[in-house]
Design a protein around this motif. Structure first.
Motif, short mmCIF file in Angstrom:
data_model
loop_
_atom_site.label_atom_id
_atom_site.label_comp_id
_atom_site.label_asym_id
_atom_site.label_seq_id
_atom_site.Cartn_x
_atom_site.Cartn_y
_atom_site.Cartn_z
N PRO A 139 0.83 -1.21 0.00
CA PRO A 139 0.00 0.00 0.00
C PRO A 139 0.86 1.25 0.00
O PRO A 139 1.93 1.29 0.62
N THR A 140 0.40 2.27 -0.69
CA THR A 140 1.12 3.54 -0.70
C THR A 140 0.53 4.54 0.28
O THR A 140 1.15 5.54 0.62
N ALA A 141 -0.70 4.26 0.73
CA ALA A 141 -1.38 5.19 1.64
C ALA A 141 -2.22 4.41 2.64
O ALA A 141 -2.74 3.33 2.33
N LEU A 142 -2.34 4.97 3.82
CA LEU A 142 -3.26 4.48 4.84
C LEU A 142 -4.31 5.56 5.06
O LEU A 142 -3.96 6.69 5.41
N VAL A 143 -5.57 5.21 4.84
CA VAL A 143 -6.67 6.15 5.09
C VAL A 143 -7.73 5.37 5.85
O VAL A 143 -8.25 4.36 5.35
N ALA A 144 -8.04 5.81 7.06
CA ALA A 144 -8.92 4.99 7.89
C ALA A 144 -9.57 5.78 9.01
O ALA A 144 -9.00 6.74 9.52
N ASN A 145 -10.77 5.31 9.37
CA ASN A 145 -11.43 5.72 10.60
C ASN A 145 -11.05 4.64 11.60
O ASN A 145 -11.70 3.61 11.69
N LEU A 146 -9.96 4.85 12.33
CA LEU A 146 -9.41 3.81 13.18
C LEU A 146 -10.29 3.57 14.41
O LEU A 146 -10.85 4.51 14.97
N PRO A 147 -10.40 2.31 14.83
CA PRO A 147 -11.10 2.03 16.10
C PRO A 147 -10.44 2.83 17.22
O PRO A 147 -9.23 2.71 17.44
#
Length: 306
Positions: A139-147
């Protein structure tokens, strides 16, 4: 192992129209329908709060700066709100979902609401803390609504485990966002602040209100961006040494570095020797030091009799 399971069943109610014919995003009605279909009751244990506002997920994707050349890692996709918005811009999206029921439904949601992008999506049923480099495409990016209950450990684990990630944009509890982005000398500057900076430049990237979630959380949310800089070597052994020093320095944050690092160094005298060798005042407190200071200190070898 990727789960690509398409289930039979009735389609959701009319989608939220997408600009330019892209994926049809989820709104409050569709979120509740999906939850009812799956008999999902959001739990605090898994940190589940589902975003139901299309404008919010579009704003998150825009702030991330991703494009068609990016392979995006999303953690905790839930019912797919952010996933659909990511597919409108990214070349590929790989989602990691710990809940088997949610993971199994995601491919059909994508097929129904983003049929043109379904071939660019996969979901892995796993705990994000157990994900390893070999489990994912790069992956080149991490985009997330993290717990929110595990946001910092998950973020730091993924940045360490996946060096291909050049940018991260995550939504976390507002207080955690402030802590991650805090500068040295700040009252809230601490372990998360320093460790995040080991990977790159860290900054707040916006705020998110409570009313865009179901169920509505009791806390405010914030966006944090990390742009990887590779200022420090991608060396796992060095990183662990640096993080050990950081943990020791903030375990008793009101103590001077000479005292705080006594156990780590094998005594206060040895701690002072290493501090002076690194050009750090032994009487300073950890909250005044930047990540570069901790890196220098970690690289000072122990005295021969230690």
């Amino acid at each position: 192992m990727a789960v690509l399971l398409v289930q039979a069943g009735a389609a959701l109610s009319a989608p939220d129209p997408a600009p330019g014919g892209g994926p049809a995003l989820l709104g409050p009605a569709q979120i509740r329908e999906l939850a009812a279909e799956l008999d999902v009751r959001p739990t605090k244990t898994l940190g589940q709060n589902f975003v139901h506002d299309a404008n919010t997920v579009r704003r998150i994707v825009a702030a991330s700066g991703i494009g068609p050349d990016d392979t995006v890692l999303e953690v905790g996709p839930g019912l797919g709100s952010l996933t659909l918005a990511l597919l409108a811009e990214a070349g590929r999206v790989v989602a990691v979902e710990i809940d088997p029921k949610l993971a199994a439904r995601l491919p059909r949601t994508i097929a129904e609401r983003a049929p043109g992008q379904a071939g660019r999506f996969e979901v892995i049923t796993a705990d994000a803390m157990s994900v390893r480099r070999a489990d994912l495409p790069e992956p080149t990016a991490l985009v997330a609504n993290l717990p929110y209950n595990v946001a910092v450990p998950v973020l730091l684990h993924l940045m360490a485990e996946l060096p291909s990630i050049t940018t991260a944009l995550v939504m976390v509890q507002a207080e955690v966002a402030d802590r991650l982005a805090a500068d040295p000398g700040s009252r809230i500057y601490g372990v998360p602040s320093v460790k995040a900076r080991y990977y790159g430049d860290v900054a707040r990237a916006g705020a998110v209100g409570r009313n865009v979630f179901w169920p509505e959380p009791k806390v405010e949310s914030g966006l944090v961006r990390i742009r990887r800089t590779d200022t420090y070597p991608r060396d796992d052994a060095l990183r662990r040494q640096v993080f050990d020093v950081i943990d020791a320095a903030f375990a008793q944050r009101r103590k001077t570095m000479r005292s705080a690092l006594a156990s780590w160094a094998g005594g206060a005298v040895e701690a002072e020797r290493r501090l002076r060798a690194a050009g750090i005042d032994p009487q300073i407190r950890g909250e005044k030091l930047g990540v570069a200071d901790f890196v220098r200190l970690a690289q000072i070898p122990a005295a021969p009799d230690h």
